[in-house]
Design a protein around this motif. Structure first.
Motif, PDB file in Angstrom:
ATOM      1  N   VAL A 135       0.894  -1.138   0.049  1.00 35.02           N
ATOM      2  CA  VAL A 135       0.152   0.150  -0.197  1.00 35.02           C
ATOM      3  C   VAL A 135       0.752   1.295  -0.032  1.00 35.02           C
ATOM      4  CG1 VAL A 135      -0.073   0.561   2.496  1.00 35.02           C
ATOM      5  CG2 VAL A 135      -2.169   0.941   1.006  1.00 35.02           C
ATOM      6  N   SER A 136       2.049   1.044   0.518  1.00 33.49           N
ATOM      7  CA  SER A 136       2.970   2.187   0.488  1.00 33.49           C
ATOM      8  C   SER A 136       3.627   2.821  -1.144  1.00 33.49           C
ATOM      9  CB  SER A 136       4.339   1.871   1.323  1.00 33.49           C
ATOM     10  OG  SER A 136       3.787   1.930   2.840  1.00 33.49           O
ATOM     11  N   LEU A 137       3.484   1.605  -1.873  1.00 36.14           N
ATOM     12  CA  LEU A 137       3.815   1.903  -3.403  1.00 36.14           C
ATOM     13  C   LEU A 137       2.907   2.749  -4.089  1.00 36.14           C
ATOM     14  CD1 LEU A 137       5.293  -1.356  -4.546  1.00 36.14           C
ATOM     15  CD2 LEU A 137       6.485   0.313  -3.878  1.00 36.14           C
ATOM     16  N   PRO A 138       3.122   4.088  -4.882  1.00 37.75           N
ATOM     17  CA  PRO A 138       2.374   4.639  -5.608  1.00 37.75           C
ATOM     18  C   PRO A 138       1.849   3.862  -6.753  1.00 37.75           C
ATOM     19  CG  PRO A 138       4.422   5.935  -5.312  1.00 37.75           C
ATOM     20  CD  PRO A 138       4.829   4.636  -4.674  1.00 37.75           C
ATOM     21  N   GLU A 139       0.463   3.859  -6.832  1.00 43.07           N
ATOM     22  CA  GLU A 139      -0.064   3.056  -8.036  1.00 43.07           C
ATOM     23  C   GLU A 139       0.703   2.957  -9.215  1.00 43.07           C
ATOM     24  OE1 GLU A 139      -3.924   4.786  -8.598  1.00 43.07           O
ATOM     25  OE2 GLU A 139      -4.489   4.623  -6.589  1.00 43.07           O
ATOM     26  N   PHE A 140       1.312   3.845  -9.931  1.00 49.37           N
ATOM     27  CA  PHE A 140       2.064   3.812 -10.808  1.00 49.37           C
ATOM     28  C   PHE A 140       3.144   3.264 -10.835  1.00 49.37           C
ATOM     29  CE2 PHE A 140       3.920   7.500  -9.304  1.00 49.37           C
ATOM     30  CZ  PHE A 140       5.115   7.647  -9.460  1.00 49.37           C
ATOM     31  N   VAL A 141       3.948   3.010  -9.898  1.00 48.11           N
ATOM     32  CA  VAL A 141       5.207   2.399  -9.321  1.00 48.11           C
ATOM     33  C   VAL A 141       4.795   0.980  -9.292  1.00 48.11           C
ATOM     34  CG1 VAL A 141       6.990   1.694  -7.778  1.00 48.11           C
ATOM     35  CG2 VAL A 141       6.334   4.295  -8.358  1.00 48.11           C
ATOM     36  N   ALA A 142       3.612   0.621  -8.454  1.00 55.52           N
ATOM     37  CA  ALA A 142       3.098  -0.931  -8.469  1.00 55.52           C
ATOM     38  C   ALA A 142       2.704  -1.434  -9.995  1.00 55.52           C
ATOM     39  CB  ALA A 142       1.941  -0.957  -7.534  1.00 55.52           C
ATOM     40  N   GLY A 143       2.374  -0.670 -10.618  1.00 54.40           N
ATOM     41  CA  GLY A 143       1.752  -0.969 -11.965  1.00 54.40           C
ATOM     42  C   GLY A 143       2.920  -1.205 -12.792  1.00 54.40           C
ATOM     43  N   TYR A 144       3.736  -0.413 -12.995  1.00 54.52           N
ATOM     44  CA  TYR A 144       5.058  -0.895 -13.857  1.00 54.52           C
ATOM     45  C   TYR A 144       5.780  -2.145 -13.166  1.00 54.52           C
ATOM     46  CZ  TYR A 144       4.117   3.531 -16.309  1.00 54.52           C
ATOM     47  OH  TYR A 144       3.684   4.210 -17.136  1.00 54.52           O
ATOM     48  N   PHE A 145       5.810  -2.148 -11.811  1.00 58.29           N
ATOM     49  CA  PHE A 145       6.327  -3.458 -11.293  1.00 58.29           C
ATOM     50  C   PHE A 145       5.859  -4.659 -11.543  1.00 58.29           C
ATOM     51  CE2 PHE A 145       7.293  -6.142  -7.733  1.00 58.29           C
ATOM     52  CZ  PHE A 145       8.474  -6.487  -7.473  1.00 58.29           C
ATOM     53  N   VAL A 146       4.505  -4.541 -11.621  1.00 59.46           N
ATOM     54  CA  VAL A 146       3.569  -5.640 -12.043  1.00 59.46           C
ATOM     55  C   VAL A 146       3.934  -6.234 -13.635  1.00 59.46           C
ATOM     56  CG1 VAL A 146       1.283  -6.770 -12.099  1.00 59.46           C
ATOM     57  CG2 VAL A 146       2.091  -5.547 -10.057  1.00 59.46           C
ATOM     58  N   ILE A 147       3.751  -4.748 -14.236  1.00 58.17           N
ATOM     59  CA  ILE A 147       4.284  -5.263 -15.663  1.00 58.17           C
ATOM     60  C   ILE A 147       5.374  -5.891 -15.822  1.00 58.17           C
ATOM     61  CG2 ILE A 147       4.544  -4.374 -17.789  1.00 58.17           C
ATOM     62  CD1 ILE A 147       2.343  -1.994 -17.248  1.00 58.17           C
ATOM     63  N   TYR A 148       6.622  -5.293 -14.991  1.00 59.64           N
ATOM     64  CA  TYR A 148       7.831  -6.115 -15.449  1.00 59.64           C
ATOM     65  C   TYR A 148       8.078  -7.389 -15.015  1.00 59.64           C
ATOM     66  CZ  TYR A 148      12.983  -6.656 -14.855  1.00 59.64           C
ATOM     67  OH  TYR A 148      14.015  -7.343 -14.785  1.00 59.64           O
ATOM     68  N   ILE A 149       7.269  -7.694 -13.736  1.00 56.82           N
ATOM     69  CA  ILE A 149       7.278  -9.158 -13.210  1.00 56.82           C
ATOM     70  C   ILE A 149       6.728 -10.260 -14.226  1.00 56.82           C
ATOM     71  CG2 ILE A 149       6.629 -10.463 -11.267  1.00 56.82           C
ATOM     72  CD1 ILE A 149       9.040  -8.862 -10.852  1.00 56.82           C
ATOM     73  N   LEU A 150       5.507  -9.817 -14.665  1.00 56.35           N
ATOM     74  CA  LEU A 150       4.522 -10.662 -15.223  1.00 56.35           C
ATOM     75  C   LEU A 150       4.415 -10.606 -16.863  1.00 56.35           C
ATOM     76  CD1 LEU A 150       1.422 -10.587 -12.527  1.00 56.35           C
ATOM     77  CD2 LEU A 150       3.313 -12.407 -12.881  1.00 56.35           C
ATOM     78  N   THR A 151       5.249  -9.541 -17.118  1.00 57.79           N
ATOM     79  CA  THR A 151       5.184  -9.588 -18.718  1.00 57.79           C
ATOM     80  C   THR A 151       6.728  -9.709 -19.366  1.00 57.79           C
ATOM     81  OG1 THR A 151       5.378  -7.221 -18.940  1.00 57.79           O
ATOM     82  CG2 THR A 151       3.304  -8.145 -18.763  1.00 57.79           C
ATOM     83  N   GLN A 152       7.643  -9.585 -18.377  1.00 62.18           N
ATOM     84  CA  GLN A 152       9.042  -9.274 -18.985  1.00 62.18           C
ATOM     85  C   GLN A 152       9.718 -10.760 -18.230  1.00 62.18           C
ATOM     86  OE1 GLN A 152      10.100  -7.471 -21.435  1.00 62.18           O
ATOM     87  NE2 GLN A 152       8.077  -6.722 -21.248  1.00 62.18           N
ATOM     88  N   LEU A 153       9.818 -10.847 -16.796  1.00 60.73           N
ATOM     89  CA  LEU A 153      10.371 -11.968 -16.273  1.00 60.73           C
ATOM     90  C   LEU A 153       9.602 -13.230 -16.537  1.00 60.73           C
ATOM     91  CD1 LEU A 153      11.478 -10.490 -12.883  1.00 60.73           C
ATOM     92  CD2 LEU A 153      12.823 -10.755 -15.010  1.00 60.73           C
ATOM     93  N   PHE A 154       8.407 -13.024 -16.149  1.00 60.89           N
ATOM     94  CA  PHE A 154       7.631 -14.125 -16.366  1.00 60.89           C
ATOM     95  C   PHE A 154       6.429 -13.626 -17.281  1.00 60.89           C
ATOM     96  CE2 PHE A 154       9.228 -14.476 -12.085  1.00 60.89           C
ATOM     97  CZ  PHE A 154       9.840 -15.407 -12.193  1.00 60.89           C
ATOM     98  N   PRO A 155       6.612 -13.990 -18.580  1.00 63.63           N
ATOM     99  CA  PRO A 155       5.716 -13.474 -19.735  1.00 63.63           C
ATOM    100  C   PRO A 155       4.228 -14.182 -19.770  1.00 63.63           C
ATOM    101  CG  PRO A 155       7.406 -14.651 -20.659  1.00 63.63           C
ATOM    102  CD  PRO A 155       7.687 -14.753 -19.313  1.00 63.63           C
ATOM    103  N   VAL A 156       3.517 -13.959 -18.563  1.00 62.69           N
ATOM    104  CA  VAL A 156       2.008 -14.822 -18.681  1.00 62.69           C
ATOM    105  C   VAL A 156       0.988 -13.923 -19.095  1.00 62.69           C
ATOM    106  CG1 VAL A 156       0.709 -15.646 -16.933  1.00 62.69           C
ATOM    107  CG2 VAL A 156       2.898 -15.864 -16.571  1.00 62.69           C
ATOM    108  N   PHE A 157       1.186 -12.554 -18.958  1.00 59.12           N
ATOM    109  CA  PHE A 157       0.215 -11.738 -19.502  1.00 59.12           C
ATOM    110  C   PHE A 157       0.520 -10.606 -20.531  1.00 59.12           C
ATOM    111  CE2 PHE A 157      -0.907 -12.845 -15.110  1.00 59.12           C
ATOM    112  CZ  PHE A 157      -2.322 -13.415 -15.442  1.00 59.12           C
ATOM    113  N   GLN A 158      -0.262  -9.721 -21.201  1.00 51.93           N
ATOM    114  CA  GLN A 158       0.108  -8.803 -21.882  1.00 51.93           C
ATOM    115  C   GLN A 158       0.213  -7.521 -21.263  1.00 51.93           C
ATOM    116  OE1 GLN A 158       0.918  -9.130 -25.139  1.00 51.93           O
ATOM    117  NE2 GLN A 158       0.691 -11.285 -25.271  1.00 51.93           N
TER     118      GLN A 158
END
Length: 318
Positions: A143-166
């Protein structure tokens, strides 16, 4: 008139007053935006005569008070006006995108609410011990992470490191329910991370507060297990503040998704608002702002009403 009905009327009256004040603030805020709407529509090469004719056609040459009165009168009659950029009615365009916003918020709520309640109960059961510390640390970090930081972090994890989603979440007409869920998976994850901590900590605090009551001690003396005591005795009596904080977070899920929608290019109301702010399409910005305000204030009133109905002490204030 019963005490509950009086409180209900007071909440509704306050909500209507807040909506009126918000409409004034939105209109004045739009008026304060720099730039010329007619110039933005016709471009820098427009002649003074063309600019004057367009301002007259759009009513931009009228006094601000007159324009506010016309806008408010249209809102009260369900007329959101026409877009300045394409001349089309705003209502149908907003309705399509509002449905996408509500779908995203509903999907996030279906995951966040039960998960927050379960984690809150576990944290209360093991208060001060390692499960409580781990749950609190993880949720407070997210909850301490700004939304855009959390968003880009999730994008990096689930689309780059583990390409599960678009990385782009796009809901198109004709898509099935499960296809839509898969499309909004990433923004749903971000929204769950954002709202989870608040609901979890309120659940934990409310249960721990009830656990100090005398009847809980009686249940313990009867030999009931700690989890049974929480489920059967503590949780039902702690439901009022929990319900209130859940509804308040649902309000956030509806109106606070603008950043998340922009990060994931999600074709919903928040993205629609940002697009038309850049175009200086004032009627669209005003209409979307009022829809967000109405949703937020309505859900806050609902939270107050549910808290009153769930708590006898609130139903009979001194």
């Amino acid at each position: 008139m019963t005490q509950v009905l009086k409180l209900l009327v007071q909440r509704i009256a306050l909500g209507l007053l807040l909506l009126f004040l918000v409409s004034v603030v939105i209109f004045l805020g739009i008026e304060a935006l720099p730039g010329d709407t007619a110039q933005a529509i016709l471009g820098q090469s427009a002649t003074p005569v063309a600019l004057a004719n367009l301002r007259e056609a759009l009513g931009l040459n009228l006094p601000p008070l007159t324009r506010y009165g016309n806008w408010l009168w249209g809102l009260l009659h369900g007329d959101l006006g026409n877009s300045l950029t394409n001349g089309r009615p705003i209502g149908p365009s907003i309705a399509r995108r509002l449905g996408n916003t509500l779908f995203l918020a509903s999907a996030a709520a279906m995951i966040a609410v039960p998960l927050a309640l379960i984690l809150g109960i576990i944290a209360a059961r093991f208060a001060g011990r390692w499960p409580d510390k781990i749950i609190s640390a993880v949720t407070l970090t997210t909850v301490s992470l700004p939304e855009f930081v959390a968003g880009y972090f999730v994008i990096y994890i689930l689309t780059q490191l583990f390409p599960v989603f678009q990385p782009v979440s796009m809901v198109l007409p004709g898509m099935g329910f499960w296809a839509k869920l898969q499309a909004v998976a990433l923004p749903v994850i971000v929204l769950v991370l954002v709202v989870l901590a608040h609901m979890m900590r309120m659940t934990r605090a409310a249960i721990l507060n009830v656990m100090e009551s005398a009847y809980i001690e009686t249940a313990e003396l009867k030999g009931l297990s700690p989890m049974r005591i929480i489920w059967r005795h503590a949780f039902p009596n702690a439901i009022a503040p929990i319900v209130q904080v859940v509804v308040l977070n649902l309000a956030y899920l509806v109106v606070g998704v603008v950043v998340v929608e922009v990060v994931f290019s999600y074709n919903a109301l928040g993205q629609y608002l940002i697009d038309h702010v850049t175009k200086r399409d004032l009627p669209v910005v005003q209409a979307v702002g009022m829809i967000f305000a109405t949703a937020y204030i309505s859900l806050n009133i609902l939270a107050d009403v549910l808290a009153i109905l769930a708590n006898p002490r609130l139903r009979h204030p001194k």
